[in-house]
Design a protein around this motif. Structure first.
Motif, PDB file in Angstrom:
ATOM      1  N   GLY A 180       0.890  -1.129   0.203  1.00 54.58           N
ATOM      2  CA  GLY A 180      -0.119  -0.008   0.169  1.00 54.58           C
ATOM      3  C   GLY A 180       0.874   1.267   0.091  1.00 54.58           C
ATOM      4  O   GLY A 180       2.115   1.402  -0.517  1.00 54.58           O
ATOM      5  N   ASN A 210      -2.417  -8.858  -3.697  1.00 55.96           N
ATOM      6  CA  ASN A 210      -3.110  -8.338  -4.984  1.00 55.96           C
ATOM      7  C   ASN A 210      -2.072  -8.082  -5.941  1.00 55.96           C
ATOM      8  O   ASN A 210      -1.772  -6.732  -5.857  1.00 55.96           O
ATOM      9  CB  ASN A 210      -4.058  -7.435  -4.267  1.00 55.96           C
ATOM     10  CG  ASN A 210      -4.782  -6.665  -5.617  1.00 55.96           C
ATOM     11  OD1 ASN A 210      -4.864  -7.483  -6.776  1.00 55.96           O
ATOM     12  ND2 ASN A 210      -5.610  -5.716  -5.398  1.00 55.96           N
ATOM     13  N   GLY A 224       1.981 -13.043  -0.101  1.00 50.79           N
ATOM     14  CA  GLY A 224       2.293 -12.439   1.403  1.00 50.79           C
ATOM     15  C   GLY A 224       3.136 -12.964   2.173  1.00 50.79           C
ATOM     16  O   GLY A 224       4.434 -13.469   1.781  1.00 50.79           O
ATOM     17  N   MET A 235       6.230  -1.250  10.621  1.00 50.94           N
ATOM     18  CA  MET A 235       5.877   0.197  10.271  1.00 50.94           C
ATOM     19  C   MET A 235       4.351   0.266  10.817  1.00 50.94           C
ATOM     20  O   MET A 235       3.714   1.407  10.686  1.00 50.94           O
ATOM     21  CB  MET A 235       5.599   0.248   8.954  1.00 50.94           C
ATOM     22  CG  MET A 235       7.003  -0.160   7.950  1.00 50.94           C
ATOM     23  SD  MET A 235       8.432   0.767   8.516  1.00 50.94           S
ATOM     24  CE  MET A 235       8.000   2.404   8.251  1.00 50.94           C
ATOM     25  N   PRO A 295       1.406   0.265  14.042  1.00 49.14           N
ATOM     26  CA  PRO A 295       1.379   0.451  15.440  1.00 49.14           C
ATOM     27  C   PRO A 295       0.891  -0.604  16.309  1.00 49.14           C
ATOM     28  O   PRO A 295       0.036  -0.508  17.044  1.00 49.14           O
ATOM     29  CB  PRO A 295       0.209   1.585  15.604  1.00 49.14           C
ATOM     30  CG  PRO A 295      -0.727   1.422  14.219  1.00 49.14           C
ATOM     31  CD  PRO A 295      -0.122   0.616  13.378  1.00 49.14           C
ATOM     32  N   ALA A 306      -5.537   0.333   5.526  1.00 54.20           N
ATOM     33  CA  ALA A 306      -5.069  -0.157   6.805  1.00 54.20           C
ATOM     34  C   ALA A 306      -4.697   0.770   7.749  1.00 54.20           C
ATOM     35  O   ALA A 306      -4.615   0.515   9.071  1.00 54.20           O
ATOM     36  CB  ALA A 306      -3.591  -0.930   6.413  1.00 54.20           C
ATOM     37  N   ILE A 356       7.957   8.825   8.675  1.00 52.54           N
ATOM     38  CA  ILE A 356       8.327   7.204   9.360  1.00 52.54           C
ATOM     39  C   ILE A 356       9.089   6.408   8.436  1.00 52.54           C
ATOM     40  O   ILE A 356       9.946   5.563   8.889  1.00 52.54           O
ATOM     41  CB  ILE A 356       6.743   6.688   9.700  1.00 52.54           C
ATOM     42  CG1 ILE A 356       7.108   5.149  10.516  1.00 52.54           C
ATOM     43  CG2 ILE A 356       6.059   6.246   8.454  1.00 52.54           C
ATOM     44  CD1 ILE A 356       5.664   4.862  10.890  1.00 52.54           C
TER      45      ILE A 356
HETATM   46  N1  LIG Z   1      -0.289   6.210   5.695  1.00 51.79           N
HETATM   47  C1  LIG Z   1       0.330   6.726   6.506  1.00 51.79           C
HETATM   48  O1  LIG Z   1       0.282   7.894   6.749  1.00 51.79           O
HETATM   49  C2  LIG Z   1       1.023   5.653   7.528  1.00 51.79           C
HETATM   50  C3  LIG Z   1       1.845   6.354   8.528  1.00 51.79           C
HETATM   51  C4  LIG Z   1       2.648   5.592   9.356  1.00 51.79           C
HETATM   52  C5  LIG Z   1       2.346   4.402   9.591  1.00 51.79           C
HETATM   53  N2  LIG Z   1       1.087   3.990   8.770  1.00 51.79           N
HETATM   54  C6  LIG Z   1       0.895   2.163   9.037  1.00 51.79           C
HETATM   55  O2  LIG Z   1       1.312   1.417   7.884  1.00 51.79           O
HETATM   56  C7  LIG Z   1       0.140   0.493   7.786  1.00 51.79           C
HETATM   57  C8  LIG Z   1       0.070   0.643   6.171  1.00 51.79           C
HETATM   58  O3  LIG Z   1      -0.756   1.870   6.147  1.00 51.79           O
HETATM   59  P1  LIG Z   1      -1.085   2.134   4.460  1.00 51.79           P
HETATM   60  O4  LIG Z   1      -1.475   3.656   4.640  1.00 51.79           O
HETATM   61  O5  LIG Z   1      -0.003   1.766   3.820  1.00 51.79           O
HETATM   62  O6  LIG Z   1      -2.191   1.302   4.386  1.00 51.79           O
HETATM   63  P2  LIG Z   1      -2.646   0.543   2.946  1.00 51.79           P
HETATM   64  O7  LIG Z   1      -2.209   1.388   1.799  1.00 51.79           O
HETATM   65  O8  LIG Z   1      -3.969  -0.318   3.183  1.00 51.79           O
HETATM   66  O9  LIG Z   1      -1.512  -0.634   2.837  1.00 51.79           O
HETATM   67  C9  LIG Z   1      -1.585  -1.924   3.458  1.00 51.79           C
HETATM   68  C10 LIG Z   1      -0.986  -2.783   2.526  1.00 51.79           C
HETATM   69  O10 LIG Z   1      -0.957  -4.091   3.233  1.00 51.79           O
HETATM   70  C11 LIG Z   1      -1.473  -5.098   2.370  1.00 51.79           C
HETATM   71  N3  LIG Z   1      -1.777  -6.015   3.352  1.00 51.79           N
HETATM   72  C12 LIG Z   1      -2.591  -6.070   4.462  1.00 51.79           C
HETATM   73  N4  LIG Z   1      -2.648  -7.370   5.175  1.00 51.79           N
HETATM   74  C13 LIG Z   1      -1.706  -8.209   4.411  1.00 51.79           C
HETATM   75  C14 LIG Z   1      -1.412  -9.503   4.608  1.00 51.79           C
HETATM   76  N5  LIG Z   1      -1.840 -10.317   5.507  1.00 51.79           N
HETATM   77  N6  LIG Z   1      -0.413 -10.033   3.779  1.00 51.79           N
HETATM   78  C15 LIG Z   1      -0.146  -9.194   2.936  1.00 51.79           C
HETATM   79  N7  LIG Z   1      -0.317  -7.854   2.386  1.00 51.79           N
HETATM   80  C16 LIG Z   1      -1.149  -7.360   3.250  1.00 51.79           C
HETATM   81  C17 LIG Z   1      -2.628  -4.579   1.831  1.00 51.79           C
HETATM   82  O11 LIG Z   1      -3.039  -5.343   0.715  1.00 51.79           O
HETATM   83  P3  LIG Z   1      -4.210  -4.874  -0.257  1.00 51.79           P
HETATM   84  O12 LIG Z   1      -3.905  -3.907  -1.240  1.00 51.79           O
HETATM   85  O13 LIG Z   1      -4.898  -6.402  -0.764  1.00 51.79           O
HETATM   86  O14 LIG Z   1      -5.359  -4.320   0.765  1.00 51.79           O
HETATM   87  C18 LIG Z   1      -2.202  -3.227   0.947  1.00 51.79           C
HETATM   88  O15 LIG Z   1      -1.555  -3.218  -0.065  1.00 51.79           O
HETATM   89  C19 LIG Z   1      -0.776   0.733   8.904  1.00 51.79           C
HETATM   90  O16 LIG Z   1      -0.804  -0.239   9.880  1.00 51.79           O
HETATM   91  C20 LIG Z   1      -0.646   2.053   9.134  1.00 51.79           C
HETATM   92  O17 LIG Z   1      -1.235   2.385  10.524  1.00 51.79           O
HETATM   93  C21 LIG Z   1       0.501   4.445   7.831  1.00 51.79           C
END
Ligand SMILES: NC(=O)c1ccc[n+]([C@@H]2O[C@H](COP(=O)([O-])OP(=O)(O)OC[C@H]3O[C@@H](n4cnc5c(N)ncnc54)[C@H](OP(=O)(O)O)[C@@H]3O)[C@@H](O)[C@H]2O)c1
Length: 319
Positions: A20, A45, A65, A105, A107, A170, A280
């Motif tokens: 993601g 995916n 995964g 990465m 929480p 996520a 981060i």
């Molecule tokens: N965005 C921010 O600003 C930010 C900043 C700091 C920390 N974070 C943390 O970083 C994490 C990701 O955030 P994000 O914004 O990048 O979310 P995101 O865009 O939803 O990315 C999560 C990715 O992980 C994949 N995924 C989830 N479960 C999985 C599994 N069991 N096996 C393989 N792949 C899996 C998802 O696949 P699909 O494409 O199929 O859904 C998606 O591609 C979260 O915990 C969030 O709290 C985010």
């Protein structure tokens, strides 16, 4: 994937799990690193935007995964988990026995909490390093300095706002974990047990830059001691997060110290407003690069573990 061993000529082989916003921005940053090489980008995916991007760059991808990561365990040295907090708990139960470094990465509160500008050297010996949250990386060094310069801090509150567009599913799923993990880390680094973290997903269009404000309730503010330390800390953080900027230096109003920062991103994956990815991810890259330098160093006298704390980060600038 070949089973090469780390040596001076090689780069540290990293795997990114989660395709993601965070995972894809991390991928772009590892590609600039002189000491890291992404050997596998794994998700679930193959047609997601992140997977499509990785594939277009010639990076090996898998939609299997954690199974792909485990099957190819001999071929990598460090894994970034950019999935979700609950998924990380499951992944760690499978990864722990491998004895390899994992940088989380999410929480999840599983690993040792890491702020490179404060405690990087201590974290490099830990098998699981947690990068807390974006608001945590932006605020923790400031809350730490408030704690260092004030014998009594009654309350610390941190408010971060990020562009809604930059928070993937996520991140939205993990909003409760964001609050708990950031609040817990604030108490740890500031020494004040009463803390609160707030995250605003701002839907404005055009998207807004990431901004973070730290409020600390104190009876006797010591701004003379705090201001130069904050200025030096901002410079240190800019050593690995170039877009970290001080908007409001320490100010005392209504019984509270207020400090405000803004983070502009490098625009590696999402546009520059998404400083929440950079704050981060640059911190995680700084930790991984320091670990790589330790692992890849030739045998001999121990390297200076404090070099990262002096701002020796080589790949975070978008040149
Ligand atoms: N965005 C921010 O600003 C930010 C900043 C700091 C920390 N974070 C943390 O970083 C994490 C990701 O955030 P994000 O914004 O990048 O979310 P995101 O865009 O939803 O990315 C999560 C990715 O992980 C994949 N995924 C989830 N479960 C999985 C599994 N069991 N096996 C393989 N792949 C899996 C998802 O696949 P699909 O494409 O199929 O859904 C998606 O591609 C979260 O915990 C969030 O709290 C985010």
């Amino acid at each position: 994937m070949s089973d090469q061993t780390c040596n001076q000529a090689a780069k540290l082989r990293v795997v990114i799990l989660g395709s993601g916003n965070i995972g894809t921005d991390l991928l772009m940053k590892t590609r600039r690193s002189p000491v890291l090489e992404c050997v596998l980008f794994a998700g679930r995916n193959l047609s997601s935007p992140g997977m499509t991007k990785a594939s277009s760059l010639g990076v090996r991808i898998s939609d299997r995964g954690i199974d792909a990561v485990l099957d190819e365990a001999a071929g990598w040295d460090l894994m970034f988990d950019a999935t979700s907090a609950i998924d990380h708990v499951h992944h760690w139960s499978l990864l722990e026995k491998l004895g390899k470094m994992v940088i989380d990465m999410t929480p999840s509160r599983v690993g040792a909490i890491c702020i490179p500008a404060i405690n990087l050297a201590d974290c490099l010996n830990q098998p699981n390093v947690n990068m807390i949250t974006c608001g945590g990386q932006a605020s923790m060094p400031l809350a730490y300095l408030i704690g260092q310069t004030h014998p009594q801090v009654d309350y610390v509150e941190v408010v971060s706002s990020i562009a809604s567009r930059s928070a993937g599913p996520a991140t939205r799923l993990n909003l409760d974990e964001y609050v708990d993990t950031t609040s817990g880390a604030l108490a740890y680094f500031s020494g004040c047990p009463k803390t609160k973290a707030i995250l605003i997903l701002n839907p404005a269009n055009p998207c807004i830059n990431m901004q973070t404000t730290v409020f600390a309730k104190v009876k006797q503010p010591n701004l003379d001691a705090l201001k130069p330390l904050v200025a030096a800390m901002v410079t240190k953080i800019q050593g690995y997060v170039p877009g970290y900027q001080l908007l409001v230096p320490p100010t005392f109003e209504n019984g509270r110290i207020v400090i405000m920062v803004k983070v502009e991103g490098l625009g590696d994956y999402l546009p520059r407003y998404a400083g929440n990815l950079d704050i981060i991810n640059c911190a995680a890259i700084a930790a991984a690069e320091e670990y790589a330098k330790k692992k890849l160093a030739p045998a001999g006298p121990a390297p200076d573990e404090n070099c990262a704390a002096d701002g020796d980060y080589s790949s975070t600038h978008n040149t």
